[in-house]
Design an enzyme around this catalytic site. Structure first.
Site, mmCIF file in Angstrom:
data_model
loop_
_atom_site.group_PDB
_atom_site.id
_atom_site.type_symbol
_atom_site.label_atom_id
_atom_site.label_comp_id
_atom_site.label_asym_id
_atom_site.label_seq_id
_atom_site.Cartn_x
_atom_site.Cartn_y
_atom_site.Cartn_z
ATOM 1 N N SER A 81 0.793 -1.234 0.000
ATOM 2 C CA SER A 81 0.000 0.000 0.000
ATOM 3 C C SER A 81 0.818 1.273 0.000
ATOM 4 O O SER A 81 0.256 2.366 -0.146
ATOM 5 C CB SER A 81 -0.924 0.013 1.227
ATOM 6 O OG SER A 81 -0.173 0.105 2.416
ATOM 7 N N GLY A 132 -7.856 5.880 3.190
ATOM 8 C CA GLY A 132 -9.167 5.486 2.688
ATOM 9 C C GLY A 132 -9.415 6.070 1.318
ATOM 10 O O GLY A 132 -8.479 6.374 0.576
ATOM 11 N N GLY A 146 -9.612 8.482 -1.165
ATOM 12 C CA GLY A 146 -9.113 9.841 -1.197
ATOM 13 C C GLY A 146 -10.106 10.849 -1.723
ATOM 14 O O GLY A 146 -10.081 12.022 -1.340
ATOM 15 N N ARG A 169 -4.221 9.457 -11.724
ATOM 16 C CA ARG A 169 -5.117 9.834 -10.620
ATOM 17 C C ARG A 169 -4.289 10.209 -9.386
ATOM 18 O O ARG A 169 -3.354 9.507 -9.013
ATOM 19 C CB ARG A 169 -6.043 8.665 -10.300
ATOM 20 C CG ARG A 169 -6.990 8.903 -9.110
ATOM 21 C CD ARG A 169 -6.435 8.357 -7.832
ATOM 22 N NE ARG A 169 -7.415 8.371 -6.724
ATOM 23 C CZ ARG A 169 -7.102 8.082 -5.468
ATOM 24 N NH1 ARG A 169 -5.873 7.743 -5.148
ATOM 25 N NH2 ARG A 169 -8.012 8.123 -4.526
ATOM 26 N N VAL A 170 -4.656 11.300 -8.762
ATOM 27 C CA VAL A 170 -3.995 11.717 -7.526
ATOM 28 C C VAL A 170 -5.024 11.676 -6.415
ATOM 29 O O VAL A 170 -6.145 12.162 -6.574
ATOM 30 C CB VAL A 170 -3.403 13.142 -7.682
ATOM 31 C CG1 VAL A 170 -2.901 13.663 -6.346
ATOM 32 C CG2 VAL A 170 -2.277 13.128 -8.716
ATOM 33 N N GLY A 171 -4.648 11.080 -5.304
ATOM 34 C CA GLY A 171 -5.567 10.982 -4.169
ATOM 35 C C GLY A 171 -5.388 12.127 -3.198
ATOM 36 O O GLY A 171 -4.845 13.192 -3.522
ATOM 37 N N ASP A 172 -5.826 11.887 -1.988
ATOM 38 C CA ASP A 172 -5.774 12.925 -0.950
ATOM 39 C C ASP A 172 -4.404 13.057 -0.292
ATOM 40 O O ASP A 172 -4.075 14.108 0.262
ATOM 41 C CB ASP A 172 -6.792 12.597 0.136
ATOM 42 C CG ASP A 172 -6.524 11.220 0.768
ATOM 43 O OD1 ASP A 172 -6.345 10.244 -0.001
ATOM 44 O OD2 ASP A 172 -6.465 11.123 2.009
HETATM 45 N N1 ASP Z 1 -6.152 7.671 0.523
HETATM 46 C C1 ASP Z 1 -5.430 6.948 -0.475
HETATM 47 C C2 ASP Z 1 -5.835 7.425 -1.822
HETATM 48 O O1 ASP Z 1 -6.985 7.700 -2.030
HETATM 49 C C3 ASP Z 1 -5.612 5.480 -0.440
HETATM 50 C C4 ASP Z 1 -5.708 4.847 0.887
HETATM 51 O O2 ASP Z 1 -5.556 5.464 1.908
HETATM 52 O O3 ASP Z 1 -5.972 3.665 0.946
HETATM 53 O O4 ASP Z 1 -4.991 7.458 -2.684
#
Ligand code: ASP
Length: 374
Positions: free
Chosen positions: A97, A280, A282, A256-259
């Site tokens: 992860s 989680g 994002g 794609r960019v997450g949080d």
């Molecule tokens: N928050 C992360 C994202 O959305 C993924 C994760 O925390 O599992 O990229």
């Protein structure tokens, strides 16, 4: 969020919840977690300073805390401690992860996101969709300290890292590659990945070596992962810092960019208050500016535990009118300057855990789940 949390599994459970049930807390097989008072009394971490926590509760998370603590115990800075802790988790090849060994996007390319924030200088740095660098948290720190910018993305982020001497490497491990290949072969019946049809449908038991080999990757579950780590610390001088680092959602769309690299979403630090981080989905965290919200709640007097729970409630509330069946799969962690900490998530898979290192020693802390098996 726990690295073994299956995205598809989680959302399917969520999708099975009855309309209105989230609001009412009357879910079949699930019970709304205990009343506010009870659960807050039961789950409220406080350990004094210095303090470092990570959302990773596994052995790598514990090792990250040992190494971060070694810095804090010698009077080192929260900033150095959170970077070290994050690096320990980033280079773990078994962690799918974060960093090296993280699961790739739908093209089979590992794209990492990371941010770092230093409360002492009110400074922040981030990289997004960076490829080929095992420790993006350290690249984020260079963006913070060696440029007048906050975020650098994509190929330019890799080149930026290389200009500081980072080595570009293949971030796939045999394990992450196998998980990816299995996903690619199995996620759709409508493409041509996987063994030829006439081998795929060969009768079981009658298969020769070639057929067995052709079907090898088809065995086992497809894994969908959330997964990220947050590392937050307060040092002996009362300065606060944080890192969030991730390989993001597995099989995400290229680019794609997450949080995680977005200050205020996946991470926020305020030296007068504390710090918060998110894992989680994002997309939920970006829209809700969740880490900023948690820190602001703490500024208004909420404990870290209460503030994390407030953020969960806030997101549930935003979706209530749109899709009451949707269970946002976020996990939040937070610390404050007094050495208190907390974590919360929606639940459905037990209680959220995190690793904590404080003057009281190394421990695993369980926070609260909005819904628990009832
Ligand atoms: N928050 C992360 C994202 O959305 C993924 C994760 O925390 O599992 O990229």
């Amino acid at each position: 969020m726990s690295r073994d949390l299956s995205r598809r599994g989680f959302l399917q459970v969520g999708a099975g919840l009855g309309a209105g049930a989230l609001a009412a807390g009357a879910l079949p097989g699930l019970a709304r977690a205990a009343t506010e008072g009870r659960r807050l009394a039961a789950r409220h971490g406080a350990a004094g300073l210095p303090l470092v926590i990570t959302s990773h509760s596994n052995e790598t998370g514990q090792e990250a805390m040992r190494q971060a603590w070694a810095i804090l115990a010698e009077g080192g800075s929260a900033l150095d401690a959170v970077e070290r802790g994050a690096n320990v988790i980033e280079v773990d090849p078994d962690d799918t992860s974060v960093g090296y060994g993280g699961l790739p996007n739908e093209r089979g390319v590992v794209q990492l996101d990371a941010s770092i924030m230093d409360g002492r200088t009110y400074n922040a740095g981030a990289v997004a969709a960076i490829e080929g660098i095992k420790t993006p948290a350290s690249v984020a720190r260079l963006v913070m300290e060696r440029t007048d910018h906050v975020m650098i993305v994509g190929r330019a982020a890799t080149e930026f890292a290389k200009s500081f001497g980072f080595v570009e490497e293949d971030l796939m491990t045999p394990r992450s590659r196998e998980i990816f290949l299995r996903w690619r072969e199995r996620h759709s019946e409508d493409d041509d990945w996987g063994p030829p049809d006439h081998l795929r449908s060969a009768p079981a038991g009658g298969a020769d070596e070639a057929i067995e080999q052709a079907g090898r990757l088809l065995e086992g579950e497809i894994e969908h992962h959330y997964g990220t780590t947050n590392v937050l610390a307060v040092d002996g001088d009362g300065n606060v810092a944080g890192v969030t680092t991730t390989s993001g959602l597995s099989w995400k769309i290229d680019g794609r960019v997450g949080d995680s690299p977005i200050i205020g979403a996946g991470l926020y630090v305020d030296n007068a208050v504390g710090a918060a981080g998110a894992t989680g989905r994002g997309e939920d965290v970006i829209k809700s500016c969740a880490s900023y919200y948690i820190v602001m709640r703490m500024r208004d007097g909420r404990s870290p535990q209460e503030a994390c729970e407030d953020a969960i409630e806030m997101i549930v509330d935003r979706y209530r009118n749109v899709n009451p069946d949707f269970v946002p799969p976020e996990k939040f962690v937070a610390i404050n300057k007094d050495g208190e900490y907390g974590c919360a998530w929606m639940g459905l898979r037990g209680l959220p855990k995190m690793s904590v290192r404080s003057p009281e020693g190394l421990s695993r802390f369980e926070g609260t789940a909005r819904y628990q098996p009832g």
